[in-house]
Motif scaffolding. Sequence first.
Motif, PDB file in Angstrom:
ATOM      1  N   ARG A 154     -21.462  88.072 -34.620  1.00 36.93           N
ATOM      2  CA  ARG A 154     -21.345  87.999 -36.076  1.00 36.93           C
ATOM      3  C   ARG A 154     -20.309  89.005 -36.587  1.00 36.93           C
ATOM      4  N   GLU A 155     -20.337  90.190 -36.022  1.00 33.15           N
ATOM      5  CA  GLU A 155     -19.410  91.235 -36.440  1.00 33.15           C
ATOM      6  C   GLU A 155     -17.969  90.862 -36.089  1.00 33.15           C
ATOM      7  N   GLU A 156     -17.762  90.356 -34.876  1.00 34.30           N
ATOM      8  CA  GLU A 156     -16.408  90.002 -34.439  1.00 34.30           C
ATOM      9  C   GLU A 156     -15.855  88.814 -35.219  1.00 34.30           C
ATOM     10  N   LEU A 157     -16.717  87.915 -35.646  1.00 34.25           N
ATOM     11  CA  LEU A 157     -16.276  86.725 -36.380  1.00 34.25           C
ATOM     12  C   LEU A 157     -16.037  86.996 -37.861  1.00 34.25           C
ATOM     13  N   PHE A 199     -10.294  85.033 -30.796  1.00 35.29           N
ATOM     14  CA  PHE A 199     -10.392  83.760 -31.496  1.00 35.29           C
ATOM     15  C   PHE A 199     -10.354  83.979 -33.009  1.00 35.29           C
ATOM     16  N   ALA A 200     -11.143  84.953 -33.494  1.00 30.46           N
ATOM     17  CA  ALA A 200     -11.222  85.200 -34.928  1.00 30.46           C
ATOM     18  C   ALA A 200      -9.868  85.587 -35.505  1.00 30.46           C
ATOM     19  N   SER A 201      -9.093  86.348 -34.747  1.00 27.09           N
ATOM     20  CA  SER A 201      -7.787  86.793 -35.247  1.00 27.09           C
ATOM     21  C   SER A 201      -6.798  85.638 -35.357  1.00 27.09           C
ATOM     22  N   HIS A 202      -6.977  84.568 -34.578  1.00 24.59           N
ATOM     23  CA  HIS A 202      -6.061  83.426 -34.604  1.00 24.59           C
ATOM     24  C   HIS A 202      -6.569  82.267 -35.468  1.00 24.59           C
ATOM     25  N   TRP A 203      -7.815  82.360 -35.943  1.00 28.40           N
ATOM     26  CA  TRP A 203      -8.421  81.211 -36.583  1.00 28.40           C
ATOM     27  C   TRP A 203      -7.698  80.781 -37.864  1.00 28.40           C
ATOM     28  N   LYS A 204      -7.626  81.632 -38.845  1.00 27.95           N
ATOM     29  CA  LYS A 204      -7.136  81.207 -40.160  1.00 27.95           C
ATOM     30  C   LYS A 204      -5.667  80.807 -40.151  1.00 27.95           C
ATOM     31  N   ALA A 208      -7.042  76.944 -37.707  1.00 28.40           N
ATOM     32  CA  ALA A 208      -7.519  76.218 -38.888  1.00 28.40           C
ATOM     33  C   ALA A 208      -6.417  75.392 -39.537  1.00 28.40           C
ATOM     34  N   ALA A 209      -5.162  75.721 -39.272  1.00 29.54           N
ATOM     35  CA  ALA A 209      -4.035  74.990 -39.865  1.00 29.54           C
ATOM     36  C   ALA A 209      -3.697  73.719 -39.097  1.00 29.54           C
ATOM     37  N   LEU A 210      -4.253  73.530 -37.922  1.00 26.07           N
ATOM     38  CA  LEU A 210      -3.939  72.336 -37.132  1.00 26.07           C
ATOM     39  C   LEU A 210      -4.507  71.095 -37.815  1.00 26.07           C
ATOM     40  N   PRO A 211      -3.757  69.994 -37.880  1.00 28.40           N
ATOM     41  CA  PRO A 211      -4.214  68.791 -38.584  1.00 28.40           C
ATOM     42  C   PRO A 211      -5.061  67.890 -37.685  1.00 28.40           C
ATOM     43  N   TYR A 212      -5.862  68.470 -36.825  1.00 26.42           N
ATOM     44  CA  TYR A 212      -6.668  67.691 -35.894  1.00 26.42           C
ATOM     45  C   TYR A 212      -8.091  68.266 -35.844  1.00 26.42           C
ATOM     46  N   HIS A 213      -8.996  67.410 -35.408  1.00 30.36           N
ATOM     47  CA  HIS A 213     -10.382  67.863 -35.208  1.00 30.36           C
ATOM     48  C   HIS A 213     -10.459  68.670 -33.920  1.00 30.36           C
ATOM     49  N   ILE A 214     -10.981  69.882 -34.013  1.00 28.28           N
ATOM     50  CA  ILE A 214     -11.122  70.745 -32.836  1.00 28.28           C
ATOM     51  C   ILE A 214     -12.547  70.633 -32.303  1.00 28.28           C
ATOM     52  N   GLU A 215     -12.660  70.263 -31.038  1.00 27.82           N
ATOM     53  CA  GLU A 215     -13.978  70.135 -30.403  1.00 27.82           C
ATOM     54  C   GLU A 215     -14.421  71.456 -29.800  1.00 27.82           C
ATOM     55  N   TYR A 216     -13.568  72.046 -29.001  1.00 33.87           N
ATOM     56  CA  TYR A 216     -13.893  73.363 -28.461  1.00 33.87           C
ATOM     57  C   TYR A 216     -12.616  74.134 -28.158  1.00 33.87           C
ATOM     58  N   VAL A 217     -12.792  75.452 -28.048  1.00 35.34           N
ATOM     59  CA  VAL A 217     -11.690  76.347 -27.711  1.00 35.34           C
ATOM     60  C   VAL A 217     -12.116  77.137 -26.477  1.00 35.34           C
ATOM     61  N   ASP A 218     -11.311  77.041 -25.445  1.00 37.87           N
ATOM     62  CA  ASP A 218     -11.605  77.754 -24.208  1.00 37.87           C
ATOM     63  C   ASP A 218     -10.907  79.114 -24.250  1.00 37.87           C
ATOM     64  N   MET A 219     -11.721  80.172 -24.374  1.00 39.51           N
ATOM     65  CA  MET A 219     -11.179  81.520 -24.506  1.00 39.51           C
ATOM     66  C   MET A 219     -11.158  82.277 -23.184  1.00 39.51           C
ATOM     67  N   PHE A 225      -5.505  80.795 -25.028  1.00 45.75           N
ATOM     68  CA  PHE A 225      -6.678  79.930 -25.097  1.00 45.75           C
ATOM     69  C   PHE A 225      -6.212  78.488 -25.048  1.00 45.75           C
ATOM     70  N   ALA A 226      -7.141  77.605 -24.708  1.00 50.62           N
ATOM     71  CA  ALA A 226      -6.868  76.163 -24.690  1.00 50.62           C
ATOM     72  C   ALA A 226      -7.745  75.496 -25.735  1.00 50.62           C
ATOM     73  N   VAL A 227      -7.174  74.489 -26.412  1.00 49.89           N
ATOM     74  CA  VAL A 227      -7.887  73.833 -27.501  1.00 49.89           C
ATOM     75  C   VAL A 227      -8.102  72.367 -27.154  1.00 49.89           C
ATOM     76  N   ARG A 228      -9.305  71.894 -27.291  1.00 48.43           N
ATOM     77  CA  ARG A 228      -9.620  70.481 -27.074  1.00 48.43           C
ATOM     78  C   ARG A 228      -9.666  69.779 -28.424  1.00 48.43           C
ATOM     79  N   MET A 229      -8.701  68.838 -28.647  1.00 49.14           N
ATOM     80  CA  MET A 229      -8.610  68.076 -29.893  1.00 49.14           C
ATOM     81  C   MET A 229      -8.610  66.594 -29.538  1.00 49.14           C
ATOM     82  N   PRO A 230      -9.752  65.908 -29.613  1.00 46.41           N
ATOM     83  CA  PRO A 230      -9.863  64.520 -29.163  1.00 46.41           C
ATOM     84  C   PRO A 230      -8.910  63.542 -29.845  1.00 46.41           C
ATOM     85  N   ASP A 231      -8.565  63.783 -31.103  1.00 48.33           N
ATOM     86  CA  ASP A 231      -7.710  62.831 -31.825  1.00 48.33           C
ATOM     87  C   ASP A 231      -6.225  63.188 -31.743  1.00 48.33           C
TER      88      ASP A 231
END
Length: 241
Positions: A154-157, A199-204, A208-219, A225-231
């Motif tokens: 919670r603190e890190e996020l 992850f928190a430092s890169h999120w906003k 969050a700016a990517l125009p795709y649905h993010i399923e998971y992020v492999d940290m 990191f690797a991002v899984r975006m099904p669409d």
Amino acid sequence: MWDNHKALKGLADVLLFASLLMVLYASGFWVTHAPVFPVKRIQISGHMKRVTPEQLRFIAEHELSGTFFTLDIDKTRAAFGKLPWVRDAQVRRRWPDTLDIEVDEHVALARWGENGLVSVRGEWFDAASDEALPVLSGPAGSQKEMSLMLEKFREELGVSGLKPATVWLSDRRAWRLGLDNGIRLELGRGEVESRVARFASHWKETLAALPYHIEYVDMRYPNGFAVRMPDYRAPAASGKK
């Protein structure tokens, strides 16, 4: 012996002393067990949100027995401890007819899978709650460790504006974190706090700016990191003429 006056006097003294002890014991027994010393008042204190007055009254009326002197303190503590949200109860006698009971109530931090709750102290307890709480799932006995890690997540996020919704810990000590926006973070083993912070430092500004649905992020990568975006569909390569 009957001609021995000293022996007879000694025997008489012993019998007199024994008689006095019996009288004192009988008097003490009567005083402590007599109905003239009932518990007339029960004073209950403590910061309680979940334990109701009706529950406490039921325990007082049906579980407590004995006089001010004979009431079993340990049994009384155990009786109040039967209530799901009661963590502990301190019981003290107060002369002449009062029983002081201080109730320490559980404060829920998370759910433990589908079985009970985990308190802010990292203790499992069997109670129900309609509060929106994160869910912890891990090996038996890991409640304390997982509750501490939940607070760190919670603190890190904090800078991301996201919150933990589910925390998993595998038997191999690998961590996985589900966020309240539906994204899953694969954290693996070791350095999991720094991975959540990364992850928190890169999120906003990035994810969050990517125009795709993010399923998971492999940290679990050391420097990224690797991002899984099904669409997501990679653009087709254009051939040159």
